[in-house]
Write a protein that holds these residues in place. Structure first.
Motif, PDB file in Angstrom:
ATOM      1  N   GLY A   1       5.937  -4.605   7.181  1.00  0.00           N
ATOM      2  CA  GLY A   1       6.142  -3.281   7.745  1.00  0.00           C
ATOM      3  C   GLY A   1       6.389  -2.204   6.708  1.00  0.00           C
ATOM      4  O   GLY A   1       6.385  -2.462   5.499  1.00  0.00           O
ATOM      5  N   PRO A   2       6.620  -0.975   7.166  1.00  0.00           N
ATOM      6  CA  PRO A   2       6.818   0.156   6.254  1.00  0.00           C
ATOM      7  C   PRO A   2       8.190   0.156   5.591  1.00  0.00           C
ATOM      8  O   PRO A   2       9.164  -0.312   6.176  1.00  0.00           O
ATOM      9  CB  PRO A   2       6.664   1.372   7.164  1.00  0.00           C
ATOM     10  N   VAL A   3       8.221   0.680   4.362  1.00  0.00           N
ATOM     11  CA  VAL A   3       9.476   0.837   3.620  1.00  0.00           C
ATOM     12  C   VAL A   3       9.465   2.248   3.023  1.00  0.00           C
ATOM     13  O   VAL A   3       8.623   2.569   2.184  1.00  0.00           O
ATOM     14  CB  VAL A   3       9.618  -0.206   2.489  1.00  0.00           C
ATOM     15  N   PRO A   4      10.374   3.123   3.453  1.00  0.00           N
ATOM     16  CA  PRO A   4      10.389   4.494   2.937  1.00  0.00           C
ATOM     17  C   PRO A   4      11.169   4.622   1.632  1.00  0.00           C
ATOM     18  O   PRO A   4      12.081   3.850   1.357  1.00  0.00           O
ATOM     19  CB  PRO A   4      11.094   5.267   4.052  1.00  0.00           C
TER      20      PRO A   4
ATOM     21  N   LYS B   1       0.848  -1.191   0.000  1.00  0.00           N
ATOM     22  CA  LYS B   1       0.000   0.000   0.000  1.00  0.00           C
ATOM     23  C   LYS B   1       0.881   1.238   0.000  1.00  0.00           C
ATOM     24  O   LYS B   1       1.870   1.316   0.730  1.00  0.00           O
ATOM     25  CB  LYS B   1      -0.886   0.048   1.243  1.00  0.00           C
ATOM     26  N   VAL B   2       0.503   2.236  -0.802  1.00  0.00           N
ATOM     27  CA  VAL B   2       1.235   3.505  -0.836  1.00  0.00           C
ATOM     28  C   VAL B   2       0.793   4.342   0.363  1.00  0.00           C
ATOM     29  O   VAL B   2      -0.408   4.549   0.580  1.00  0.00           O
ATOM     30  CB  VAL B   2       0.958   4.269  -2.144  1.00  0.00           C
ATOM     31  N   THR B   3       1.765   4.827   1.145  1.00  0.00           N
ATOM     32  CA  THR B   3       1.460   5.674   2.297  1.00  0.00           C
ATOM     33  C   THR B   3       1.862   7.129   2.077  1.00  0.00           C
ATOM     34  O   THR B   3       1.373   8.012   2.770  1.00  0.00           O
ATOM     35  CB  THR B   3       2.137   5.144   3.573  1.00  0.00           C
TER      36      THR B   3
ATOM     37  N   ALA C   1       8.685  13.717  -3.345  1.00  0.00           N
ATOM     38  CA  ALA C   1       9.371  14.390  -4.446  1.00  0.00           C
ATOM     39  C   ALA C   1      10.560  13.523  -4.849  1.00  0.00           C
ATOM     40  O   ALA C   1      11.075  12.754  -4.056  1.00  0.00           O
ATOM     41  CB  ALA C   1       9.845  15.766  -4.002  1.00  0.00           C
ATOM     42  N   GLY C   2      10.968  13.618  -6.086  1.00  0.00           N
ATOM     43  CA  GLY C   2      12.145  12.887  -6.525  1.00  0.00           C
ATOM     44  C   GLY C   2      11.863  11.481  -7.006  1.00  0.00           C
ATOM     45  O   GLY C   2      12.774  10.682  -7.139  1.00  0.00           O
ATOM     46  N   GLY C   3      10.589  11.147  -7.212  1.00  0.00           N
ATOM     47  CA  GLY C   3      10.281   9.860  -7.817  1.00  0.00           C
ATOM     48  C   GLY C   3      10.260   8.669  -6.887  1.00  0.00           C
ATOM     49  O   GLY C   3      10.501   7.551  -7.318  1.00  0.00           O
ATOM     50  N   THR C   4       9.980   8.882  -5.603  1.00  0.00           N
ATOM     51  CA  THR C   4       9.893   7.749  -4.681  1.00  0.00           C
ATOM     52  C   THR C   4       8.530   7.718  -4.000  1.00  0.00           C
ATOM     53  O   THR C   4       7.816   8.723  -3.949  1.00  0.00           O
ATOM     54  CB  THR C   4      10.986   7.790  -3.604  1.00  0.00           C
ATOM     55  N   LEU C   5       8.195   6.551  -3.470  1.00  0.00           N
ATOM     56  CA  LEU C   5       6.968   6.355  -2.713  1.00  0.00           C
ATOM     57  C   LEU C   5       7.327   5.704  -1.382  1.00  0.00           C
ATOM     58  O   LEU C   5       8.251   4.897  -1.310  1.00  0.00           O
ATOM     59  CB  LEU C   5       6.013   5.411  -3.453  1.00  0.00           C
ATOM     60  N   ASP C   6       6.585   6.041  -0.339  1.00  0.00           N
ATOM     61  CA  ASP C   6       6.660   5.286   0.905  1.00  0.00           C
ATOM     62  C   ASP C   6       5.566   4.242   0.821  1.00  0.00           C
ATOM     63  O   ASP C   6       4.436   4.542   0.394  1.00  0.00           O
ATOM     64  CB  ASP C   6       6.407   6.182   2.117  1.00  0.00           C
ATOM     65  N   ILE C   7       5.886   3.009   1.190  1.00  0.00           N
ATOM     66  CA  ILE C   7       4.915   1.923   1.102  1.00  0.00           C
ATOM     67  C   ILE C   7       4.877   1.147   2.410  1.00  0.00           C
ATOM     68  O   ILE C   7       5.796   1.236   3.224  1.00  0.00           O
ATOM     69  CB  ILE C   7       5.239   0.961  -0.061  1.00  0.00           C
TER      70      ILE C   7
ATOM     71  N   TRP D   1      14.675  -2.180  -4.507  1.00  0.00           N
ATOM     72  CA  TRP D   1      13.217  -2.195  -4.556  1.00  0.00           C
ATOM     73  C   TRP D   1      12.742  -1.260  -5.672  1.00  0.00           C
ATOM     74  O   TRP D   1      13.329  -0.209  -5.898  1.00  0.00           O
ATOM     75  CB  TRP D   1      12.656  -1.673  -3.241  1.00  0.00           C
ATOM     76  N   LEU D   2      11.628  -1.628  -6.331  1.00  0.00           N
ATOM     77  CA  LEU D   2      11.060  -0.807  -7.394  1.00  0.00           C
ATOM     78  C   LEU D   2       9.553  -0.986  -7.432  1.00  0.00           C
ATOM     79  O   LEU D   2       9.065  -2.123  -7.499  1.00  0.00           O
ATOM     80  CB  LEU D   2      11.662  -1.205  -8.754  1.00  0.00           C
ATOM     81  N   VAL D   3       8.822   0.124  -7.380  1.00  0.00           N
ATOM     82  CA  VAL D   3       7.370   0.086  -7.536  1.00  0.00           C
ATOM     83  C   VAL D   3       7.082   0.144  -9.027  1.00  0.00           C
ATOM     84  O   VAL D   3       7.527   1.047  -9.735  1.00  0.00           O
ATOM     85  CB  VAL D   3       6.681   1.257  -6.811  1.00  0.00           C
ATOM     86  N   ILE D   4       6.327  -0.841  -9.520  1.00  0.00           N
ATOM     87  CA  ILE D   4       5.983  -0.894 -10.940  1.00  0.00           C
ATOM     88  C   ILE D   4       4.814   0.042 -11.221  1.00  0.00           C
ATOM     89  O   ILE D   4       4.939   0.970 -11.993  1.00  0.00           O
ATOM     90  CB  ILE D   4       5.635  -2.344 -11.375  1.00  0.00           C
ATOM     91  N   ASP D   5       3.660  -0.183 -10.608  1.00  0.00           N
ATOM     92  CA  ASP D   5       2.488   0.683 -10.762  1.00  0.00           C
ATOM     93  C   ASP D   5       1.367   0.159  -9.891  1.00  0.00           C
ATOM     94  O   ASP D   5       1.473  -0.911  -9.301  1.00  0.00           O
ATOM     95  CB  ASP D   5       2.046   0.768 -12.220  1.00  0.00           C
ATOM     96  N   ALA D   6       0.291   0.914  -9.851  1.00  0.00           N
ATOM     97  CA  ALA D   6      -0.887   0.526  -9.064  1.00  0.00           C
ATOM     98  C   ALA D   6      -1.634  -0.598  -9.763  1.00  0.00           C
ATOM     99  O   ALA D   6      -1.620  -0.698 -10.988  1.00  0.00           O
ATOM    100  CB  ALA D   6      -1.799   1.722  -8.864  1.00  0.00           C
ATOM    101  N   THR D   7      -2.273  -1.439  -8.962  1.00  0.00           N
ATOM    102  CA  THR D   7      -3.123  -2.486  -9.518  1.00  0.00           C
ATOM    103  C   THR D   7      -4.486  -1.886  -9.865  1.00  0.00           C
ATOM    104  O   THR D   7      -4.868  -0.853  -9.332  1.00  0.00           O
ATOM    105  CB  THR D   7      -3.301  -3.643  -8.527  1.00  0.00           C
ATOM    106  N   ALA D   8      -5.210  -2.554 -10.752  1.00  0.00           N
ATOM    107  CA  ALA D   8      -6.551  -2.101 -11.107  1.00  0.00           C
ATOM    108  C   ALA D   8      -7.488  -2.337  -9.934  1.00  0.00           C
ATOM    109  O   ALA D   8      -7.327  -3.290  -9.175  1.00  0.00           O
ATOM    110  CB  ALA D   8      -7.051  -2.853 -12.339  1.00  0.00           C
TER     111      ALA D   8
END
Length: 82
Positions: free
Chosen positions: A45-48, A28-30, A34-40, A74-81
Motif C-alpha cells: 500500500g501507499p506510504v506518505p 513506485k514514487v507517487t 517539498a522538504g525532501g520527502t517522497l510519497d511511495i 524509512w529511507l528512499v535511496i534512489d531510483a533504479t536504472a
C-alpha cells in the motif's frame, strides 16, 4: 490448543520478527514533496512522506529502492536504472 489458535500465534510471531528486522524493497514514487520527502506505493500500500537521500533524483513514476531499519525508519535511496 486448537489449530486456529496455533496458526494465529505463529502468524503473530512471524509478523513481529519481520517488523523488527531491517529490510529493503522496491516501490513506485507517487509524489515528490517539498522538504525532501517522497510519497511511495509499496506492495502493501501507499506510504506518505518518506525521507530521501540528498542525492536522490527520483521523479513520479520511478521505481525506487527503499530501506527500513528495525526502528521503523524509512529511507528512499534512489531510483533504479531503467
Amino acid at each position: 490448543m486448537t489449530n486456529r489458535l496455533v496458526e494465529a500465534v505463529q502468524k503473530a510471531a512471524e509478523t513481529a520478527v519481520a517488523q523488527m528486522g531491517a529490510s529493503w524493497f522496491l516501490a513506485k514514487v507517487t509524489a515528490v514533496n517539498a522538504g525532501g520527502t517522497l510519497d511511495i506505493t509499496t506492495a502493501t500500500g501507499p506510504v506518505p512522506a518518506v525521507r530521501r537521500l540528498k542525492c536522490c533524483t527520483a521523479v513520479v513514476g520511478d521505481t525506487v529502492m527503499v530501506v527500513v531499519n528495525s526502528a521503523g525508519n524509512w529511507l528512499v535511496i534512489d531510483a533504479t536504472a531503467s
